[in-house]
Scaffold this motif. Sequence first.
Motif, PDB file in Angstrom:
ATOM      1  N   ASP A 263       0.815  -1.211   0.000  1.00 34.61           N
ATOM      2  CA  ASP A 263       0.000   0.000   0.000  1.00 34.61           C
ATOM      3  C   ASP A 263       0.848   1.261   0.000  1.00 34.61           C
ATOM      4  O   ASP A 263       0.463   2.281  -0.569  1.00 34.61           O
ATOM      5  CB  ASP A 263      -0.902   0.023   1.252  1.00 34.61           C
ATOM      6  N   GLU A 264       2.024   1.205   0.658  1.00 34.75           N
ATOM      7  CA  GLU A 264       2.836   2.408   0.836  1.00 34.75           C
ATOM      8  C   GLU A 264       3.281   3.008  -0.501  1.00 34.75           C
ATOM      9  O   GLU A 264       3.494   4.209  -0.608  1.00 34.75           O
ATOM     10  CB  GLU A 264       4.048   2.112   1.744  1.00 34.75           C
ATOM     11  N   ILE A 265       3.411   2.157  -1.522  1.00 35.88           N
ATOM     12  CA  ILE A 265       3.778   2.662  -2.849  1.00 35.88           C
ATOM     13  C   ILE A 265       2.571   3.331  -3.512  1.00 35.88           C
ATOM     14  O   ILE A 265       2.674   4.402  -4.095  1.00 35.88           O
ATOM     15  CB  ILE A 265       4.357   1.534  -3.720  1.00 35.88           C
ATOM     16  N   LEU A 266       1.395   2.706  -3.370  1.00 35.81           N
ATOM     17  CA  LEU A 266       0.196   3.224  -4.046  1.00 35.81           C
ATOM     18  C   LEU A 266      -0.282   4.544  -3.443  1.00 35.81           C
ATOM     19  O   LEU A 266      -0.876   5.367  -4.147  1.00 35.81           O
ATOM     20  CB  LEU A 266      -0.919   2.179  -4.002  1.00 35.81           C
ATOM     21  N   ILE A 267      -0.051   4.771  -2.146  1.00 28.90           N
ATOM     22  CA  ILE A 267      -0.465   6.052  -1.576  1.00 28.90           C
ATOM     23  C   ILE A 267       0.660   7.087  -1.654  1.00 28.90           C
ATOM     24  O   ILE A 267       0.539   8.193  -1.160  1.00 28.90           O
ATOM     25  CB  ILE A 267      -0.959   5.934  -0.119  1.00 28.90           C
ATOM     26  N   GLY A 268       1.754   6.714  -2.293  1.00 27.58           N
ATOM     27  CA  GLY A 268       2.811   7.681  -2.553  1.00 27.58           C
ATOM     28  C   GLY A 268       3.687   7.980  -1.349  1.00 27.58           C
ATOM     29  O   GLY A 268       4.417   8.960  -1.337  1.00 27.58           O
ATOM     30  N   GLN A 269       3.612   7.104  -0.335  1.00 29.66           N
ATOM     31  CA  GLN A 269       4.451   7.335   0.841  1.00 29.66           C
ATOM     32  C   GLN A 269       5.891   6.925   0.555  1.00 29.66           C
ATOM     33  O   GLN A 269       6.823   7.446   1.145  1.00 29.66           O
ATOM     34  CB  GLN A 269       3.896   6.522   2.010  1.00 29.66           C
ATOM     35  N   VAL A 270       6.054   5.985  -0.356  1.00 31.29           N
ATOM     36  CA  VAL A 270       7.366   5.485  -0.729  1.00 31.29           C
ATOM     37  C   VAL A 270       7.478   5.549  -2.250  1.00 31.29           C
ATOM     38  O   VAL A 270       6.560   5.149  -2.956  1.00 31.29           O
ATOM     39  CB  VAL A 270       7.528   4.026  -0.248  1.00 31.29           C
ATOM     40  N   VAL A 271       8.606   6.094  -2.740  1.00 31.74           N
ATOM     41  CA  VAL A 271       8.868   6.059  -4.179  1.00 31.74           C
ATOM     42  C   VAL A 271       9.490   4.705  -4.501  1.00 31.74           C
ATOM     43  O   VAL A 271      10.398   4.251  -3.804  1.00 31.74           O
ATOM     44  CB  VAL A 271       9.826   7.200  -4.588  1.00 31.74           C
ATOM     45  N   ASP A 272       8.999   4.060  -5.546  1.00 32.71           N
ATOM     46  CA  ASP A 272       9.461   2.724  -5.906  1.00 32.71           C
ATOM     47  C   ASP A 272      10.802   2.788  -6.626  1.00 32.71           C
ATOM     48  O   ASP A 272      10.874   2.790  -7.846  1.00 32.71           O
ATOM     49  CB  ASP A 272       8.396   2.052  -6.792  1.00 32.71           C
ATOM     50  N   THR A 273      11.870   2.846  -5.830  1.00 33.37           N
ATOM     51  CA  THR A 273      13.203   2.863  -6.437  1.00 33.37           C
ATOM     52  C   THR A 273      13.683   1.441  -6.730  1.00 33.37           C
ATOM     53  O   THR A 273      14.574   1.247  -7.549  1.00 33.37           O
ATOM     54  CB  THR A 273      14.232   3.543  -5.511  1.00 33.37           C
ATOM     55  N   ASN A 274      13.101   0.436  -6.063  1.00 36.33           N
ATOM     56  CA  ASN A 274      13.483  -0.957  -6.304  1.00 36.33           C
ATOM     57  C   ASN A 274      13.333  -1.345  -7.771  1.00 36.33           C
ATOM     58  O   ASN A 274      14.216  -1.976  -8.343  1.00 36.33           O
ATOM     59  CB  ASN A 274      12.584  -1.903  -5.484  1.00 36.33           C
ATOM     60  N   SER A 275      12.190  -0.976  -8.360  1.00 38.36           N
ATOM     61  CA  SER A 275      11.919  -1.411  -9.727  1.00 38.36           C
ATOM     62  C   SER A 275      12.938  -0.834 -10.705  1.00 38.36           C
ATOM     63  O   SER A 275      13.372  -1.518 -11.630  1.00 38.36           O
ATOM     64  CB  SER A 275      10.505  -0.997 -10.142  1.00 38.36           C
ATOM     65  N   ALA A 276      13.300   0.445 -10.497  1.00 36.26           N
ATOM     66  CA  ALA A 276      14.283   1.063 -11.390  1.00 36.26           C
ATOM     67  C   ALA A 276      15.613   0.322 -11.290  1.00 36.26           C
ATOM     68  O   ALA A 276      16.260   0.018 -12.293  1.00 36.26           O
ATOM     69  CB  ALA A 276      14.455   2.537 -11.052  1.00 36.26           C
ATOM     70  N   TRP A 277      16.015   0.002 -10.060  1.00 37.43           N
ATOM     71  CA  TRP A 277      17.276  -0.717  -9.871  1.00 37.43           C
ATOM     72  C   TRP A 277      17.229  -2.090 -10.531  1.00 37.43           C
ATOM     73  O   TRP A 277      18.155  -2.483 -11.244  1.00 37.43           O
ATOM     74  CB  TRP A 277      17.585  -0.838  -8.368  1.00 37.43           C
ATOM     75  N   MET A 278      16.138  -2.811 -10.305  1.00 33.41           N
ATOM     76  CA  MET A 278      16.008  -4.146 -10.906  1.00 33.41           C
ATOM     77  C   MET A 278      15.981  -4.057 -12.425  1.00 33.41           C
ATOM     78  O   MET A 278      16.606  -4.867 -13.121  1.00 33.41           O
ATOM     79  CB  MET A 278      14.741  -4.838 -10.402  1.00 33.41           C
ATOM     80  N   GLY A 279      15.258  -3.041 -12.941  1.00 33.65           N
ATOM     81  CA  GLY A 279      15.175  -2.864 -14.387  1.00 33.65           C
ATOM     82  C   GLY A 279      16.555  -2.662 -14.994  1.00 33.65           C
ATOM     83  O   GLY A 279      16.904  -3.257 -16.025  1.00 33.65           O
ATOM     84  N   GLU A 280      17.359  -1.841 -14.330  1.00 35.89           N
ATOM     85  CA  GLU A 280      18.699  -1.562 -14.822  1.00 35.89           C
ATOM     86  C   GLU A 280      19.564  -2.833 -14.806  1.00 35.89           C
ATOM     87  O   GLU A 280      20.284  -3.129 -15.761  1.00 35.89           O
ATOM     88  CB  GLU A 280      19.328  -0.478 -13.946  1.00 35.89           C
ATOM     89  N   GLN A 281      19.492  -3.578 -13.703  1.00 33.83           N
ATOM     90  CA  GLN A 281      20.294  -4.799 -13.585  1.00 33.83           C
ATOM     91  C   GLN A 281      19.896  -5.831 -14.636  1.00 33.83           C
ATOM     92  O   GLN A 281      20.743  -6.415 -15.302  1.00 33.83           O
ATOM     93  CB  GLN A 281      20.138  -5.411 -12.182  1.00 33.83           C
ATOM     94  N   LEU A 282      18.594  -6.062 -14.760  1.00 36.03           N
ATOM     95  CA  LEU A 282      18.113  -7.059 -15.713  1.00 36.03           C
ATOM     96  C   LEU A 282      18.525  -6.665 -17.121  1.00 36.03           C
ATOM     97  O   LEU A 282      18.943  -7.503 -17.931  1.00 36.03           O
ATOM     98  CB  LEU A 282      16.594  -7.193 -15.621  1.00 36.03           C
ATOM     99  N   ASN A 283      18.426  -5.363 -17.404  1.00 38.41           N
ATOM    100  CA  ASN A 283      18.808  -4.859 -18.699  1.00 38.41           C
ATOM    101  C   ASN A 283      20.268  -5.156 -19.011  1.00 38.41           C
ATOM    102  O   ASN A 283      20.618  -5.515 -20.126  1.00 38.41           O
ATOM    103  CB  ASN A 283      18.573  -3.360 -18.712  1.00 38.41           C
ATOM    104  N   LEU A 284      21.117  -4.971 -17.987  1.00 38.35           N
ATOM    105  CA  LEU A 284      22.535  -5.254 -18.172  1.00 38.35           C
ATOM    106  C   LEU A 284      22.753  -6.722 -18.516  1.00 38.35           C
ATOM    107  O   LEU A 284      23.721  -7.088 -19.165  1.00 38.35           O
ATOM    108  CB  LEU A 284      23.323  -4.901 -16.905  1.00 38.35           C
ATOM    109  N   TYR A 285      21.841  -7.574 -18.064  1.00 36.66           N
ATOM    110  CA  TYR A 285      21.925  -9.003 -18.366  1.00 36.66           C
ATOM    111  C   TYR A 285      21.136  -9.346 -19.645  1.00 36.66           C
ATOM    112  O   TYR A 285      20.933 -10.503 -19.955  1.00 36.66           O
ATOM    113  CB  TYR A 285      21.380  -9.826 -17.196  1.00 36.66           C
TER     114      TYR A 285
END
Lengths: 418, 418
Positions: B10-32
């Motif tokens: 819920d914390e992501i959907l109400i904007g209490q936390v910015v989802d930085t995990n996905s960006a990091w994972m996206g970058e890593q997966l992309n490198l692979y």
Amino acid sequence: MKAEIITIGDEILIGQVVDTNSAWMGEQLNLYGIEVYQITSVHDNHDHILQAFADAEKRVDLVLITGGLGPTKDDITKKALCDFFDCGMVVNEQVLQHVTDMLSRRNVAINQLNKDQALVPEKCTVLHNAYGTAPGMWFERGGTIFVSMPGVPFEMKGLMNDQVLPRLRDTGKAKSIYHQTVLVYGIPESMLAEKIEAWELALPPFIKLAYLPNQLMIRLRLSAYGSDPELLRKEVNRQIETLRTIIPNHIFGYNGDTMAGVTGKLLVQAGAMVAVAESCTGGAISQLFTENPGSSVYFKGAVVAYSNETKTALLGVNTKTLQAHGAVSREVALEMAEGVKKALNTEYAIATTGIAGPDGGTEEKPVGTVCIAVSGQHQVWVERYTFAHNRERNILRSSQTAINMLRQLILTENTETI
Amino acid sequence: MKAEIITIGDEILIGQVVDTNSAWMGEQLNLYGIEVYQITSVHDNHDHILQAFADAEKRVDLVLITGGLGPTKDDITKKALCDFFDCGMVVNEQVLQHVTDMLSRRNVAINQLNKDQALVPEKCTVLHNAYGTAPGMWFERGGTIFVSMPGVPFEMKGLMNDQVLPRLRDTGKAKSIYHQTVLVYGIPESMLAEKIEAWELALPPFIKLAYLPNQLMIRLRLSAYGSDPELLRKEVNRQIETLRTIIPNHIFGYNGDTMAGVTGKLLVQAGAMVAVAESCTGGAISQLFTENPGSSVYFKGAVVAYSNETKTALLGVNTKTLQAHGAVSREVALEMAEGVKKALNTEYAIATTGIAGPDGGTEEKPVGTVCIAVSGQHQVWVERYTFAHNRERNILRSSQTAINMLRQLILTENTETI
């Protein structure tokens, strides 16, 4: 009302851009009592976007779309919206005029790509984008609202504030809600939680408290839900009055206030101006003041003294003081504050000197050691802090702490007049 | 291999936390070489999570799940995974031992909630989490891999690096990929698109170009996909060489470079230092320089002259020049640059004076009018710009433009040595 946010753009999926838009939108919608049910990030791909629209339509009553607009994205979102709503594109004369005006103000000749920005799906209501050339677009079908906005954060925020949120409020589907955010500084989160625990437990069940810490402050948001807006307003404000008696010195403002903005108002009330001498903060304090419109009324200027030579030449810091105590010392901070106050002829001054990192620390003065001085009309105040963070955070924390010290000094010196 | 990231909370959907995990994972997966096809953020809700799993299984071969683990979340993800894979939970002895060890090291007694962390779905392979108590879980069904990880960023990153990425590499399904990002400044996006259109059209089909504009620059990202990594690298770099010949003055750096960082390196190479006189930019230029570690080697300091009095007293601007041309003029900008260069005893100087807004504009000098001067060892250069934006953007654009002018001046003056 249930919402879904769809962000369009390869740059988010490959992690080149962190999706801060969705968090901001989620927070705003929440403030209006609209629940964000899902966030979906998809590729710059026509079929993928169409599928995401169709899936969202089944789930929610409001779909907010960002990105995929503009010439370089080949206006992929606009084309997908035309297919989804089964319509063609038309030239919108207001948008064309706006694009032409914006470009001519920048002395840029309009080209075909710019003209294409004025093409919009026939079935949409155009939302004026005062911040850029790509318009917002509003669609309704079978009880679901679709809104498309550019992905550039300040354009999206401008459109949300000016157009989308007021229209959503007008639909009347939002719950009654009343929010107030209390801004707190200078106390660790765990200590704050202890201090206000009894107050928090005694809150009525229709008021929820959220801790929203960021790098510049802890925000305490009180949200009241119910049917009587006037009752909600009264009760939230009554609770805040009680909170003020528990942590009087740590509350510096409310809602959208900033530490520098609040301090600027105090300076204006005291009929005084401030000058700043910055070493380790490197211009950050000046920026926190000058980002506020009208700050020239109370902010006279600053010297960023990034070398000992500049501290001596422009601020009159004594070379003997530098030799005896080192550049990072209470003594030098004090001379910097007095020096800049004199050089710029102001009533108040702030000075910082420290080690922001990552290098330059010693055993005696580790990275994060910062001396801050504030000087007023009758008093001076010097502190040494150790902020054990990375460079960026050390600079930000030092700056905010320095402005907070000035705020407290002004309050102390002007209890009669303010 | 195509992937979807599902973040639960819920914390992501109400904007209490910015989802930085996905960006990091996206970058890593992309490198692979693994393409992230979609990112989906859902509530802490059993049915919603199950639906997201089922949708993802139809779309991709790899589903990475974060969040919804641990006692405070009632282990909602683990329960949904059991239902999705139609199995029960079993105690995993290795995990139980690890949880017990971790807690005893922290002198915390184990309770039932902690013991429940060792319960895992029967059908999963446990991935050891060295950074926390909730284990990673790996499932395979019908050609799709599901991996569940905690949402705490450093635990997720540890699990990805230690366990998930090596296992994915071992599947042998990853493509080869090579990225380079070219940083461009000083040309509007539409004009850039026109200038490089022919080059873009001639790119080989295995190289994709993406425009990534932000407030400080336009980033052009070239991504090459194929089976021969060396060929990809060579071809991307060859294309960038061609691009350099088309827009030589507008390319200022690559990948993670910043304008101030690049300019700082040029100053170091020229054995020179810079001083800055800021009026409308109010400290922003100083901050762009000093946010770089080690900037004291080339940045000597600044005077933020937010009043005419300060311009005269500290920078030696002639009051006659101020009266004749106004504070916002090429003439004053030039005197400010020369003044700060002399006062701080440097080889180079930058000065800005303008109207950041929202107030203070006139017909002759509207909001966004900014005069910028740079002064070097043999040359000076003054320009008047009109940035028609809001205050924040006018300040940022003026600052970045001023540093870019300095960069070009240093290059002009030092073509022999740099």
